[in-house]
Write a protein that holds these residues in place. Structure first.
Motif, PDB file in Angstrom:
ATOM      1  N   PRO A 192       0.835  -1.207   0.000  1.00  0.00           N
ATOM      2  CA  PRO A 192       0.000   0.000   0.000  1.00  0.00           C
ATOM      3  C   PRO A 192       0.863   1.249   0.000  1.00  0.00           C
ATOM      4  CG  PRO A 192       0.001  -1.023   2.164  1.00  0.00           C
ATOM      5  CD  PRO A 192       0.698  -1.983   1.244  1.00  0.00           C
ATOM      6  N   GLY A 193       0.275   2.332  -0.395  1.00  0.00           N
ATOM      7  CA  GLY A 193       0.986   3.606  -0.424  1.00  0.00           C
ATOM      8  C   GLY A 193       0.487   4.462  -1.567  1.00  0.00           C
ATOM      9  N   PRO A 194       0.899   4.168  -2.806  1.00  0.00           N
ATOM     10  CA  PRO A 194       0.414   4.954  -3.937  1.00  0.00           C
ATOM     11  C   PRO A 194      -1.075   4.725  -4.194  1.00  0.00           C
ATOM     12  CG  PRO A 194       2.445   3.803  -4.476  1.00  0.00           C
ATOM     13  CD  PRO A 194       1.964   3.235  -3.183  1.00  0.00           C
ATOM     14  N   VAL A 195      -1.668   5.615  -4.949  1.00  0.00           N
ATOM     15  CA  VAL A 195      -3.060   5.474  -5.357  1.00  0.00           C
ATOM     16  C   VAL A 195      -3.110   4.448  -6.476  1.00  0.00           C
ATOM     17  CG1 VAL A 195      -5.080   6.647  -6.282  1.00  0.00           C
ATOM     18  CG2 VAL A 195      -3.521   7.867  -4.741  1.00  0.00           C
ATOM     19  N   THR A 196      -3.860   3.368  -6.299  1.00  0.00           N
ATOM     20  CA  THR A 196      -3.973   2.328  -7.318  1.00  0.00           C
ATOM     21  C   THR A 196      -5.428   1.979  -7.516  1.00  0.00           C
ATOM     22  OG1 THR A 196      -3.737   0.558  -5.684  1.00  0.00           O
ATOM     23  CG2 THR A 196      -1.714   1.347  -6.721  1.00  0.00           C
ATOM     24  N   GLY A 197      -5.728   1.383  -8.664  1.00  0.00           N
ATOM     25  CA  GLY A 197      -7.092   0.960  -8.924  1.00  0.00           C
ATOM     26  C   GLY A 197      -7.279   0.548 -10.360  1.00  0.00           C
ATOM     27  N   VAL A 198      -8.486   0.146 -10.679  1.00  0.00           N
ATOM     28  CA  VAL A 198      -8.863  -0.277 -12.022  1.00  0.00           C
ATOM     29  C   VAL A 198      -9.878   0.723 -12.558  1.00  0.00           C
ATOM     30  CG1 VAL A 198      -9.854  -2.109 -13.433  1.00  0.00           C
ATOM     31  CG2 VAL A 198      -8.458  -2.679 -11.429  1.00  0.00           C
ATOM     32  N   ALA A 199      -9.625   1.216 -13.760  1.00  0.00           N
ATOM     33  CA  ALA A 199     -10.515   2.212 -14.349  1.00  0.00           C
ATOM     34  C   ALA A 199     -11.857   1.600 -14.707  1.00  0.00           C
ATOM     35  CB  ALA A 199      -9.857   2.809 -15.595  1.00  0.00           C
ATOM     36  N   GLU A 200     -12.917   2.320 -14.438  1.00  0.00           N
ATOM     37  CA  GLU A 200     -14.263   1.883 -14.777  1.00  0.00           C
ATOM     38  C   GLU A 200     -15.028   3.039 -15.394  1.00  0.00           C
ATOM     39  OE1 GLU A 200     -16.025   0.556 -11.177  1.00  0.00           O
ATOM     40  OE2 GLU A 200     -14.762  -1.228 -10.978  1.00  0.00           O
ATOM     41  N   ASP A 201     -16.064   2.700 -16.147  1.00  0.00           N
ATOM     42  CA  ASP A 201     -16.913   3.743 -16.719  1.00  0.00           C
ATOM     43  C   ASP A 201     -17.669   4.451 -15.611  1.00  0.00           C
ATOM     44  OD1 ASP A 201     -16.102   3.123 -19.261  1.00  0.00           O
ATOM     45  OD2 ASP A 201     -17.746   1.706 -19.599  1.00  0.00           O
ATOM     46  N   GLY A 202     -17.834   5.734 -15.746  1.00  0.00           N
ATOM     47  CA  GLY A 202     -18.581   6.485 -14.740  1.00  0.00           C
ATOM     48  C   GLY A 202     -18.513   7.965 -15.021  1.00  0.00           C
ATOM     49  N   HIS A 203     -19.110   8.734 -14.152  1.00  0.00           N
ATOM     50  CA  HIS A 203     -19.144  10.180 -14.304  1.00  0.00           C
ATOM     51  C   HIS A 203     -18.335  10.827 -13.189  1.00  0.00           C
ATOM     52  CE1 HIS A 203     -22.244   9.948 -17.394  1.00  0.00           C
ATOM     53  NE2 HIS A 203     -22.861   9.060 -16.631  1.00  0.00           N
ATOM     54  N   LEU A 204     -17.825  11.994 -13.484  1.00  0.00           N
ATOM     55  CA  LEU A 204     -17.039  12.740 -12.508  1.00  0.00           C
ATOM     56  C   LEU A 204     -17.863  13.915 -11.992  1.00  0.00           C
ATOM     57  CD1 LEU A 204     -14.323  13.450 -11.092  1.00  0.00           C
ATOM     58  CD2 LEU A 204     -13.764  14.809 -13.113  1.00  0.00           C
ATOM     59  N   ALA A 205     -17.932  14.040 -10.687  1.00  0.00           N
ATOM     60  CA  ALA A 205     -18.615  15.176 -10.072  1.00  0.00           C
ATOM     61  C   ALA A 205     -17.639  15.894  -9.154  1.00  0.00           C
ATOM     62  CB  ALA A 205     -19.834  14.711  -9.273  1.00  0.00           C
ATOM     63  N   LEU A 206     -17.645  17.212  -9.199  1.00  0.00           N
ATOM     64  CA  LEU A 206     -16.796  18.013  -8.334  1.00  0.00           C
ATOM     65  C   LEU A 206     -17.679  18.806  -7.376  1.00  0.00           C
ATOM     66  CD1 LEU A 206     -14.221  19.412 -10.934  1.00  0.00           C
ATOM     67  CD2 LEU A 206     -13.975  17.429  -9.443  1.00  0.00           C
ATOM     68  N   LEU A 207     -17.394  18.701  -6.098  1.00  0.00           N
ATOM     69  CA  LEU A 207     -18.156  19.419  -5.080  1.00  0.00           C
ATOM     70  C   LEU A 207     -17.220  20.377  -4.363  1.00  0.00           C
ATOM     71  CD1 LEU A 207     -20.734  19.845  -3.393  1.00  0.00           C
ATOM     72  CD2 LEU A 207     -19.928  18.003  -1.890  1.00  0.00           C
ATOM     73  N   PHE A 208     -17.526  21.666  -4.431  1.00  0.00           N
ATOM     74  CA  PHE A 208     -16.691  22.665  -3.777  1.00  0.00           C
ATOM     75  C   PHE A 208     -17.334  23.115  -2.471  1.00  0.00           C
ATOM     76  CE2 PHE A 208     -15.345  23.340  -8.251  1.00  0.00           C
ATOM     77  CZ  PHE A 208     -13.997  23.036  -8.070  1.00  0.00           C
ATOM     78  N   SER A 209     -16.491  23.367  -1.502  1.00  0.00           N
ATOM     79  CA  SER A 209     -16.990  23.776  -0.190  1.00  0.00           C
ATOM     80  C   SER A 209     -17.495  25.213  -0.235  1.00  0.00           C
ATOM     81  CB  SER A 209     -15.885  23.640   0.851  1.00  0.00           C
ATOM     82  OG  SER A 209     -14.748  24.383   0.458  1.00  0.00           O
ATOM     83  N   GLY A 210     -18.341  25.556   0.722  1.00  0.00           N
ATOM     84  CA  GLY A 210     -18.920  26.881   0.764  1.00  0.00           C
ATOM     85  C   GLY A 210     -18.271  27.758   1.821  1.00  0.00           C
ATOM     86  N   GLN A 211     -18.994  28.772   2.236  1.00  0.00           N
ATOM     87  CA  GLN A 211     -18.451  29.748   3.181  1.00  0.00           C
ATOM     88  C   GLN A 211     -18.055  29.084   4.499  1.00  0.00           C
ATOM     89  OE1 GLN A 211     -20.601  33.330   3.152  1.00  0.00           O
ATOM     90  NE2 GLN A 211     -19.633  34.222   4.949  1.00  0.00           N
ATOM     91  N   GLY A 212     -16.892  29.458   5.002  1.00  0.00           N
ATOM     92  CA  GLY A 212     -16.349  28.851   6.200  1.00  0.00           C
ATOM     93  C   GLY A 212     -15.042  28.139   5.925  1.00  0.00           C
ATOM     94  N   SER A 213     -14.762  27.860   4.640  1.00  0.00           N
ATOM     95  CA  SER A 213     -13.523  27.169   4.279  1.00  0.00           C
ATOM     96  C   SER A 213     -12.436  28.142   3.830  1.00  0.00           C
ATOM     97  CB  SER A 213     -13.801  26.169   3.157  1.00  0.00           C
ATOM     98  OG  SER A 213     -14.280  26.841   2.002  1.00  0.00           O
TER      99      SER A 213
END
Length: 283
Positions: A192-213
């Protein structure tokens, strides 16, 4: 000055749907070489056109493309079915002309490159054993051939842009050679250590924090390291600054936390940072 007329058809014949892009390629090359290429297999202009009433001339021989002003060229693509496409090309701003007449983009300013604090070294393969083998092979390169700090950045860039992205993937993060070596060892040995995985079909969503950050100096290292981030941040600030009493950039990179915590500046600052973050990830 006459308008010089030529045809790419004289070079390569009929190209069907590729005629327009062939003309674009020819004129880009002409700008680069500083030469107006002749139209081949033509001894004299057609007598069915009035060549005397307008400042239009046929390129029956190559001519030096003088750089007294900005070089521009129009490329037309006409089809028997009614196609009429036209594009105007212009040489890059600040282009320089070599002694042999070639037009080259202006060189970047010395010292303009800023290395990121952390680089992401991507790996991919068709299967897990091949991914481990990739990491082991890359480790030899990192341990032996990389000397300048910028080499690590170049390696990461090349792996991201010139290698196929296969299904089994790993990303090694590091701020120096040893950190990258340790990460490659982990991938090669299945630890373990690096980011690893198997690519799969899917969608990307980005959620940004609001006031207070919000916090003073947020995004400053990204602003200094990545032109894409800086350009997006400045572009958003340029719009917001017309509606605020102080420039957003000065508030974010300043020293007054109370000012940044005022809602009108908090919301504007977070929006600018989040747009810039998205543009950076997108790039």
């Amino acid at each position: 000055e006459p308008l010089w007329l030529g045809s790419v058809k004289s070079n390569i014949g009929h190209t069907q749907a590729a005629a327009g892009v062939a003309g674009v390629i020819k004129m880009v090359m002409a700008m680069r070489e500083g030469v107006l290429p002749q139209t081949l297999h033509v001894d004299e202009p057609t007598p069915h056109a009035d060549w005397e009433s307008g400042a239009v001339r046929l390129l029956t021989e190559p001519r030096a493309w003088e750089s007294g002003g900005t070089r521009r060229a129009g490329v037309s693509s006409f089809g028997m079915s009614g196609t009429n496409a036209h594009v105007i090309l212009e040489e890059p701003a600040g282009a320089s002309v070599e002694a042999d007449g070639r037009s080259l983009p202006a060189a970047p300013a010395a010292g303009a490159r800023v290395l990121p604090q952390v680089v992401a070294v991507p790996l991919s393969a068709a299967g897990a054993p091949a991914l481990a083998a990739q990491a082991a092979a890359l480790r030899q390169t990192v341990s032996g051939d990389l000397g300048d700090p910028g080499d690590l950045d170049d390696l990461a860039f090349s792996l991201a842009t010139t290698r196929a992205a296969l299904d089994h993937r790993a990303v090694v993060l590091g701020n120096d050679r040893q950190a990258v070596l340790d990460g490659l060892d982990a991938v090669a040995q299945g630890r373990p250590g690096p980011v690893t995985g198997v690519a799969e079909d899917g969608h990307l969503a980005l959620l940004f924090s609001g006031q207070g950050s919000q916090r003073l100096g947020m995004g400053r290292e990204l602003y200094d390291s990545f032109p894409v981030y800086a350009d997006a941040f400045d572009a958003v600030c340029a719009h917001l600054d017309t509606r605020l009493d102080r420039p957003v950039r000065d508030v974010v990179f300043g020293g007054d936390s109370d000012l940044l915590n005022r809602t009108e500046y908090t919301q504007a600052a977070l929006f600018a940072v989040e747009v810039a973050l998205y543009r950076l990830v997108e790039s």
